[in-house]
Write a protein that holds these residues in place. Structure first.
Motif, PDB file in Angstrom:
ATOM      1  N   ASP A 109       0.803  -1.218   0.000  1.00 24.24           N
ATOM      2  CA  ASP A 109       0.000   0.000   0.000  1.00 24.24           C
ATOM      3  C   ASP A 109       0.838   1.272   0.000  1.00 24.24           C
ATOM      4  OD1 ASP A 109      -2.761   1.152   0.197  1.00 24.24           O
ATOM      5  OD2 ASP A 109      -1.881   2.022   2.011  1.00 24.24           O
ATOM      6  N   SER A 112       2.070   1.458  -3.788  1.00 25.30           N
ATOM      7  CA  SER A 112       1.115   1.205  -4.863  1.00 25.30           C
ATOM      8  C   SER A 112       0.432   2.509  -5.257  1.00 25.30           C
ATOM      9  CB  SER A 112       0.043   0.210  -4.406  1.00 25.30           C
ATOM     10  OG  SER A 112      -1.019   0.167  -5.352  1.00 25.30           O
ATOM     11  N   GLY A 115      -2.684   2.861  -3.564  1.00 25.31           N
ATOM     12  CA  GLY A 115      -2.633   2.844  -2.105  1.00 25.31           C
ATOM     13  C   GLY A 115      -3.338   4.042  -1.493  1.00 25.31           C
ATOM     14  N   ASP A 116      -3.685   3.908  -0.231  1.00 27.32           N
ATOM     15  CA  ASP A 116      -4.366   4.995   0.464  1.00 27.32           C
ATOM     16  C   ASP A 116      -3.559   6.293   0.437  1.00 27.32           C
ATOM     17  OD1 ASP A 116      -6.579   3.456   1.059  1.00 27.32           O
ATOM     18  OD2 ASP A 116      -5.862   2.897   3.057  1.00 27.32           O
TER      19      ASP A 116
END
Length: 171
Positions: A109, A112, A115-116
Motif C-alpha cells: 500500500d 502502490s 494505495g491509500d
C-alpha cells in the motif's frame, strides 16, 4: 523528480528512462531552461502523476526546477470526492494495456499507485502549499474547465462545455 519506488504507468510502459540522480537533475535543468526561453505568457503543465509527489526531496527538486524556469507558478489541484476519485483512477489504470493496474493491486500500500497514500488530500495540500496552491472541487462544477480558465486568467468565451462535462454530477 518522482522517487524510484513508485511504479507509475509511464514507468511500467517503459516510457521513463532509468537515470542516475545527476542525470535526472541535468534533464530537469534542460527542461527548465527550455521553459524559461519560451515567449508564451501562460504555460499549463498538467498531469495526474504530479499527485505522486509527496517527499521533502521531491519538493526540493520541484522548487529548484521552478526557480530555474524563472516563472511565476500557480498550482491548481482539482480534488474529487474520494469514492469517485478512486473509481476514476482505477478505471484509468484499467485502460492501460501495460498491466499497470495488476501491478498496482499487487504492491504494498505504501508504494502502490492505488494505495491509500495516493488519495491523501492533506498530504497533497501540504506538498503543494508552498507553490501557491489553489484548490478546486471537481463536483462543484459542471464544466471543470471554467474554474481552471479563471485561475489562469484565460477568457471563458471559447470553452466548449459539451466536450468537457463532469458526467457524474446531475445537471
Amino acid at each position: 523528480m518522482l522517487r524510484q519506488e513508485i511504479r507509475s504507468g509511464a514507468r511500467v510502459r517503459g516510457g521513463v528512462p532509468s537515470l542516475t540522480p545527476n542525470q535526472r537533475l541535468a534533464k530537469l535543468d534542460n527542461i527548465a531552461q527550455r521553459i524559461s526561453g519560451l515567449s508564451e505568457e501562460t504555460l499549463v503543465i498538467s498531469a495526474e502523476g504530479l499527485c505522486f509527489l509527496r517527499t521533502a526531496t521531491e519538493q526540493s527538486l520541484l522548487k529548484r526546477f521552478i526557480e530555474r524556469t524563472g516563472r511565476e507558478v500557480k498550482t491548481v489541484v482539482v480534488f474529487r470526492k474520494e469514492k469517485d476519485w478512486r473509481e476514476s483512477w482505477e478505471s484509468q489504470l484499467a485502460k492501460e494495456s501495460s498491466g499497470v493496474l495488476n501491478i498496482a493491486l499487487s504492491e504494498n500500500d505504501d508504494v502502490s499507485i492505488l494505495g491509500d497514500w495516493y488519495f491523501d488530500k492533506d498530504s497533497i495540500i501540504n506538498f503543494w502549499n508552498p507553490f501557491n496552491l489553489i484548490q478546486i472541487e471537481f463536483e462543484a462544477h459542471i464544466n471543470i474547465l471554467e474554474p481552471l480558465y479563471r485561475e489562469i486568467g484565460h477568457p471563458l468565451d471559447n470553452i466548449q462545455a459539451t466536450v468537457f462535462k463532469n458526467r457524474r454530477t446531475p445537471i
